[in-house]
Write an enzyme that holds these catalytic residues in place. Structure first.
Site, PDB file in Angstrom:
ATOM      1  N   GLY A 164      -2.711  -0.715  -1.829  1.00  0.00           N
ATOM      2  CA  GLY A 164      -1.887  -1.967  -2.485  1.00  0.00           C
ATOM      3  C   GLY A 164      -2.870  -2.877  -3.235  1.00  0.00           C
ATOM      4  O   GLY A 164      -2.299  -3.948  -3.569  1.00  0.00           O
ATOM      5  N   GLU A 200     -17.144   2.466  -8.671  1.00  0.00           N
ATOM      6  CA  GLU A 200     -16.869   3.679  -9.721  1.00  0.00           C
ATOM      7  C   GLU A 200     -16.888   2.920 -10.994  1.00  0.00           C
ATOM      8  O   GLU A 200     -16.815   1.898 -11.297  1.00  0.00           O
ATOM      9  CB  GLU A 200     -15.165   3.668  -9.294  1.00  0.00           C
ATOM     10  CG  GLU A 200     -14.807   4.879  -8.742  1.00  0.00           C
ATOM     11  CD  GLU A 200     -13.397   5.034  -8.371  1.00  0.00           C
ATOM     12  OE1 GLU A 200     -12.555   4.315  -8.862  1.00  0.00           O
ATOM     13  OE2 GLU A 200     -12.933   5.926  -7.673  1.00  0.00           O
ATOM     14  N   LEU A 203     -12.520   2.574 -15.847  1.00  0.00           N
ATOM     15  CA  LEU A 203     -11.995   3.206 -17.267  1.00  0.00           C
ATOM     16  C   LEU A 203     -10.979   2.276 -17.788  1.00  0.00           C
ATOM     17  O   LEU A 203     -10.273   1.318 -17.154  1.00  0.00           O
ATOM     18  CB  LEU A 203     -11.093   4.238 -16.878  1.00  0.00           C
ATOM     19  CG  LEU A 203     -11.616   5.601 -15.706  1.00  0.00           C
ATOM     20  CD1 LEU A 203     -10.475   6.454 -15.480  1.00  0.00           C
ATOM     21  CD2 LEU A 203     -12.825   5.917 -16.784  1.00  0.00           C
ATOM     22  N   LYS A 237       4.362   0.355  -9.482  1.00  0.00           N
ATOM     23  CA  LYS A 237       5.285   1.175 -10.548  1.00  0.00           C
ATOM     24  C   LYS A 237       6.761   0.521 -10.791  1.00  0.00           C
ATOM     25  O   LYS A 237       7.249  -0.055  -9.997  1.00  0.00           O
ATOM     26  CB  LYS A 237       5.357   2.456  -9.925  1.00  0.00           C
ATOM     27  CG  LYS A 237       4.103   3.306  -9.905  1.00  0.00           C
ATOM     28  CD  LYS A 237       3.960   4.524  -9.010  1.00  0.00           C
ATOM     29  CE  LYS A 237       2.769   4.857  -8.692  1.00  0.00           C
ATOM     30  NZ  LYS A 237       2.406   6.077  -7.658  1.00  0.00           N
ATOM     31  N   GLU A 287      -6.356   8.802  -5.885  1.00  0.00           N
ATOM     32  CA  GLU A 287      -6.194   8.908  -4.431  1.00  0.00           C
ATOM     33  C   GLU A 287      -4.921  10.061  -4.318  1.00  0.00           C
ATOM     34  O   GLU A 287      -4.431  10.341  -5.235  1.00  0.00           O
ATOM     35  CB  GLU A 287      -5.616   7.623  -3.979  1.00  0.00           C
ATOM     36  CG  GLU A 287      -4.635   6.873  -4.462  1.00  0.00           C
ATOM     37  CD  GLU A 287      -3.907   5.803  -3.438  1.00  0.00           C
ATOM     38  OE1 GLU A 287      -4.354   5.720  -2.297  1.00  0.00           O
ATOM     39  OE2 GLU A 287      -3.263   4.933  -4.294  1.00  0.00           O
ATOM     40  N   ARG A 291       2.671  11.937   1.366  1.00  0.00           N
ATOM     41  CA  ARG A 291       4.167  11.790   1.744  1.00  0.00           C
ATOM     42  C   ARG A 291       5.110  12.010   0.166  1.00  0.00           C
ATOM     43  O   ARG A 291       4.709  12.312  -0.492  1.00  0.00           O
ATOM     44  CB  ARG A 291       4.361  10.135   2.144  1.00  0.00           C
ATOM     45  CG  ARG A 291       3.820   9.382   1.115  1.00  0.00           C
ATOM     46  CD  ARG A 291       4.070   7.888   1.395  1.00  0.00           C
ATOM     47  NE  ARG A 291       3.361   7.137   0.562  1.00  0.00           N
ATOM     48  CZ  ARG A 291       3.587   6.532  -0.784  1.00  0.00           C
ATOM     49  NH1 ARG A 291       4.540   7.269  -1.414  1.00  0.00           N
ATOM     50  NH2 ARG A 291       2.797   5.911  -1.266  1.00  0.00           N
TER      51      ARG A 291
HETATM   52  P1  ADP Z   1      -4.671   1.364  -4.064  1.00  0.00           P
HETATM   53  O1  ADP Z   1      -4.775   2.357  -2.966  1.00  0.00           O
HETATM   54  O2  ADP Z   1      -5.055  -0.045  -3.677  1.00  0.00           O
HETATM   55  O3  ADP Z   1      -3.379   0.983  -4.861  1.00  0.00           O
HETATM   56  P2  ADP Z   1      -5.961   2.738  -6.133  1.00  0.00           P
HETATM   57  O4  ADP Z   1      -7.322   3.636  -6.207  1.00  0.00           O
HETATM   58  O5  ADP Z   1      -4.750   3.697  -6.168  1.00  0.00           O
HETATM   59  O6  ADP Z   1      -5.666   1.879  -5.362  1.00  0.00           O
HETATM   60  O7  ADP Z   1      -5.793   1.916  -7.608  1.00  0.00           O
HETATM   61  C1  ADP Z   1      -4.935   1.294  -7.853  1.00  0.00           C
HETATM   62  C2  ADP Z   1      -4.904   1.095  -9.322  1.00  0.00           C
HETATM   63  O8  ADP Z   1      -6.099   0.177  -9.823  1.00  0.00           O
HETATM   64  C3  ADP Z   1      -4.638   2.077 -10.600  1.00  0.00           C
HETATM   65  O9  ADP Z   1      -3.470   2.513 -10.622  1.00  0.00           O
HETATM   66  C4  ADP Z   1      -5.349   1.367 -11.668  1.00  0.00           C
HETATM   67  O10 ADP Z   1      -4.466   0.721 -12.121  1.00  0.00           O
HETATM   68  C5  ADP Z   1      -6.623   0.532 -10.948  1.00  0.00           C
HETATM   69  N1  ADP Z   1      -7.811   1.418 -11.031  1.00  0.00           N
HETATM   70  C6  ADP Z   1      -8.422   1.979  -9.666  1.00  0.00           C
HETATM   71  N2  ADP Z   1      -9.654   2.469 -10.102  1.00  0.00           N
HETATM   72  C7  ADP Z   1      -9.835   2.144 -11.363  1.00  0.00           C
HETATM   73  C8  ADP Z   1     -10.966   2.690 -11.988  1.00  0.00           C
HETATM   74  N3  ADP Z   1     -11.899   3.359 -11.774  1.00  0.00           N
HETATM   75  N4  ADP Z   1     -10.735   2.185 -13.448  1.00  0.00           N
HETATM   76  C9  ADP Z   1      -9.813   1.536 -13.945  1.00  0.00           C
HETATM   77  N5  ADP Z   1      -8.738   1.182 -13.060  1.00  0.00           N
HETATM   78  C10 ADP Z   1      -8.535   1.493 -11.832  1.00  0.00           C
END
Ligand code: ADP
Length: 447
Positions: A164, A200, A203, A237, A287, A291
């Protein structure tokens, strides 16, 4: 095949599953809180059981109450929808202990993908491209400096147990790292009871592209192309489309094959989504969701499949009907998530629906649990409907979306519908030239 399925969810997704059950001749059981006695999913199911008071933790998230509902009704399987217990490995285990089938992957796969470091390691080993970063957890600031210096700034510090959008902190330069590291850790500790973090590469202008995969649990898997979900507000989204304006057929085939092979190799069962950031022609895994996703209808539209039917068939041991060579995308689909929220601040706007008219016509699908006279309770997610359009190409889909929005009527509550009219007027939306930061920036400028 199962003769009775219990749907451990509410709202439009509960209806979505009940519809599949009806078409398959399966008896459906709805569960509901006391706040949802008059909800559409309760009316549409063959039977229903009240599982607790309004609070989600005491009803839709209560494992004992849902197990009791299965036992009372004799349900042989549970479909979890999305959210609530859909990615709860313990729930899957408890169902198994009671000899009730879970319509989804195994608890082991849910566990593996629920821990972000394990998920990333697993995917890397399976040949899926990942965001460059630390090898596993980073326990000290010294180590965080070492990894970040090697990788180059900006970097992002992320919680292993994250979800989240919480427990994530950006360090633009070396001077920001110490603060980002300690804030991410304390946020992670407070939110998830686990302060492990990893680092990480950040980007800067990626798109969010996710690949729909589907496995039979016995080593065969397919992919159903991508969804572009770059238009997000607070990591939620808002507007999704398939195919992505940024992906061509060769790129789709290549990343799709990598993803399908990865899930086939682990004997993954059912629907899954592998999420990537996509920048300068490269994919970076972030990730996997184990589901059905909210935005699955855009994939159903362009591939002409019923993902819920496939999920039920696989859970019942009947295998999947999809073959990769038959899965050819046709046309273009767009989904708008319509929330009961008041613009421009997006405050929740629950209340009584005084009038409701759903759009229709060629290529229009409205997944919603609303009806005239329904009172939207204040306790749950504010999503009230998903409007999905499908047309031969993207410009036609955008035109159809505008036409369908014109037909959509909801009175008595505020909704986010006006946002989509404004978006449709934007040249960047018309050309598909956007990234994960586009919507937030645009919202800042129009407010
Ligand atoms: P969560 O599980 O908390 O939703 P995510 O890993 O899916 O976390 O990341 C959620 C959002 O955070 C991504 O859609 C992107 O917008 C941003 N994000 C995550 N990792 C990165 C990254 N390495 N570089 C840039 N933006 C990132």
């Amino acid at each position: 095949m199962f003769s009775k399925i219990l749907i451990a969810n509410r709202g439009e997704i509960a209806l979505r599953v009940i519809r599949a059950c009806k078409e398959m001749g399966i008896h459906s059981v709805a569960v509901h809180s006391t706040a949802d006695t008059d909800a559409m999913h309760v009316r549409m199911a063959d039977e229903s059981v009240c599982i607790g008071p309004p609070s989600g933790t005491q009803s839709y998230l209560s494992i004992p109450n849902i197990i009791s509902a299965c036992e009372i009704t004799g349900a042989e399987a549970v479909h979890p929808g999305y959210g609530f217990l859909s990615e709860n490995a313990n729930f899957v285990q408890v169902l198994e202990d009671h000899d009730i089938a879970f319509i989804g992957p195994t608890s082991e796969h849910i566990n593996t993908m629920g821990d972000k470091i394990t998920a990333k390691e697993t995917m890397r080993k399976l040949g899926v491209p990942c965001v460059p970063g630390s090898d596993g957890g980073v326990p000290t600031i010294e180590e965080a400096h070492k990894v970040s210096d090697e990788m180059g700034y900006p970097v992002i510090v992320k919680a292993t147990a994250g979800g989240g959008g919480r427990g994530m902190k950006l360090a633009k330069t070396k001077d920001d790292l110490e603060e980002a590291f300690s804030t991410a850790r304390s946020e992670a500790k407070a939110a998830f009871g686990n302060d492990e973090v990893y680092v990480e590469k950040y980007l800067t202008l990626p798109r969010h592209i996710e690949i729909q995969v589907f496995g039979d649990g016995k080593g065969r898997a397919v992919h159903l192309g991508e969804r572009d979900c770059s238009l997000q507000r607070r990591h939620q989204k808002v507007f999704e489309e398939s195919p992505s304006p940024a992906i061509d057929a060769a790129t789709r085939a290549e990343i799709g094959k990598t993803c399908a092979e990865a899930v086939a190799a682990i004997n993954y069962a059912g629907a899954g989504t592998i999420e990537f950031l996509y920048e300068n022609g490269e994919f970076f895994f972030i990730e996997m969701n184990t589901r059905l996703q909210v935005e699955h209808p855009v994939t159903e539209a362009v591939y002409g499949v019923d993902l819920v039917r496939e999920q039920i068939n696989v859970a019942a041991g009947l295998g999947m009907s999809m073959q990769q060579e038959d899965l050819v995308p046709l046309g273009h689909a767009i989904e708008c998530r319509i929330n009961a929220e008041k613009l421009p601040q997006f405050q929740p706007s629950p209340g009584k629906v005084l009038a409701y008219h759903a759009p229709g016509g060629l290529g229009v699908r409205m997944d919603s649990a609303l009806y005239q006279g329904y009172s939207i309770p204040p306790y749950y997610d504010s999503l009230i409907g998903k409007l999905i359009v499908h047309s031969p190409d993207r410009p036609a889909a955008l035109a159809r979306l505008r036409r369908a929005l014109d037909e959509f009527i909801v009175d008595g509550i505020d909704t986010t519908t006006p946002l989509f009219y404004q978006l449709l007027d934007e040249p960047d939306i018309q050309t598909g030239d956007y990234n994960i930061h586009w919507l937030e920036k645009w919202l800042e400028n129009i407010e």
